[in-house]
Design an enzyme around this catalytic site. Sequence first.
Site, short mmCIF file in Angstrom:
data_model
loop_
_atom_site.label_atom_id
_atom_site.label_comp_id
_atom_site.label_asym_id
_atom_site.label_seq_id
_atom_site.Cartn_x
_atom_site.Cartn_y
_atom_site.Cartn_z
N ARG A 104 1.10 -1.25 0.03
CA ARG A 104 0.31 -0.01 0.00
C ARG A 104 0.71 1.42 0.29
NH1 ARG A 104 -5.19 0.43 4.00
NH2 ARG A 104 -3.30 0.33 5.59
N THR A 108 -1.61 7.49 -0.09
CA THR A 108 -2.73 7.49 -0.38
C THR A 108 -3.71 6.11 -0.19
OG1 THR A 108 -2.27 5.86 -2.37
CG2 THR A 108 -1.97 8.00 -3.10
N ASP A 200 0.48 -3.82 12.68
CA ASP A 200 1.00 -3.49 10.80
C ASP A 200 1.50 -5.36 10.96
OD1 ASP A 200 2.94 -3.89 7.98
OD2 ASP A 200 2.41 -2.30 8.00
N ASP A 203 5.03 -6.11 9.56
CA ASP A 203 6.13 -6.41 9.96
C ASP A 203 6.28 -6.87 11.13
OD1 ASP A 203 7.16 -3.37 8.90
OD2 ASP A 203 5.94 -2.12 9.97
C1 PRP Z 1 -0.91 -4.42 4.12
C2 PRP Z 1 -1.88 -5.94 4.31
C3 PRP Z 1 -2.88 -6.22 2.82
C4 PRP Z 1 -3.37 -4.99 3.06
C5 PRP Z 1 -4.44 -4.99 3.84
O1 PRP Z 1 0.02 -5.00 3.23
O2 PRP Z 1 -0.92 -7.78 4.49
O3 PRP Z 1 -1.82 -6.44 1.84
O4 PRP Z 1 -1.73 -4.01 4.12
O5 PRP Z 1 -4.73 -3.69 2.95
P1 PRP Z 1 -6.19 -2.77 2.13
O6 PRP Z 1 -7.10 -4.03 2.54
O7 PRP Z 1 -6.21 -1.08 2.21
O8 PRP Z 1 -5.66 -2.69 0.57
P2 PRP Z 1 1.50 -3.84 3.48
O9 PRP Z 1 0.34 -3.44 2.53
O10 PRP Z 1 1.73 -3.60 4.13
O11 PRP Z 1 2.37 -3.97 2.28
P3 PRP Z 1 3.21 -5.71 3.46
O12 PRP Z 1 2.52 -6.77 3.04
O13 PRP Z 1 4.31 -5.90 2.11
O14 PRP Z 1 3.76 -5.03 4.58
N1 URA Z 2 -2.48 -3.53 7.00
C1 URA Z 2 -1.79 -3.73 8.89
O1 URA Z 2 -0.84 -4.60 8.32
N2 URA Z 2 -2.38 -3.75 9.13
C2 URA Z 2 -3.89 -2.71 9.26
O2 URA Z 2 -3.74 -2.56 9.63
C3 URA Z 2 -4.03 -2.60 7.82
C4 URA Z 2 -3.40 -2.52 7.09
#
Ligand code: PRP
Ligand code: URA
Length: 209
Positions: A104, A108, A200, A203
């Site tokens: 994400r 945005t 997160d 993380d």
């Molecule tokens: C997180 C999570 C989803 C997304 C959810 O990933 O694992 O993929 O956010 O958010 P949304 O429903 O608003 O799209 P992130 O973008 O943080 O990437 P990562 O898994 O690499 O940390």
């Molecule tokens: N992605 C995450 O990892 N946690 C949240 O709460 C939302 C998006």
Amino acid sequence: MSQLHVLNHPMIQHKLTIMREKGTGSKDFRELLKEIALLMGYEVTRDIPLEEVEIETPICKTRANKVGGRKLAIVPILRAGLGMVEGLQTLVPVAKVGHIGLYRNEETHTPVVYYCKLPEDINDRLVIVTDPMLATGGSACDALTMLKERGCKNIRLMCLVGVPEGIERVKKEHPDVDIYLAAVDERLNENAYIVPGLGDAGDRIFGTK
Ligand code: PRP
Ligand code: URA
């Protein structure tokens, strides 16, 4: 119309509560996520077709059921969806695994694609998309669209925690995809994080913060 299945079995709820606690470290977080994925997988695969085969027990010949027909693929959304793969593979060792990389944009909150590698015959498989978090629903919807562009017709979305906003978006954009969750939380905060959520997920799995 897509159906929402909330898998609120006591053992799933118990494990999820430990995951939510901020003091839970990466090792425990990963193990709990893997265990919940296996337990959820039990329900996600509840209606897959069986076929009767002939076998021989130490006592006699008989007919018994084995999983047949449609084959399975697991597609984690990177990174956090990776944490749910091993649990599902324990349940279905022959499942193939594809990967969709999305992150994400921090301002945005919209997803950006950076990777896609799927099994060649993905269009013939029942696909289980995994991602612990269903927040705005943008990442899940983009991943589902990518799979449909490659011919997938039978897709299920398996997340841990969702909010009404993300659930409604998936239902609207992908009415043919059933959603499986362990919990429906209250809302998103100003940074599009789930409240109360678990922070997160990526993380916490990989220890990057
Ligand atoms: C997180 C999570 C989803 C997304 C959810 O990933 O694992 O993929 O956010 O958010 P949304 O429903 O608003 O799209 P992130 O973008 O943080 O990437 P990562 O898994 O690499 O940390
Ligand atoms: N992605 C995450 O990892 N946690 C949240 O709460 C939302 C998006």
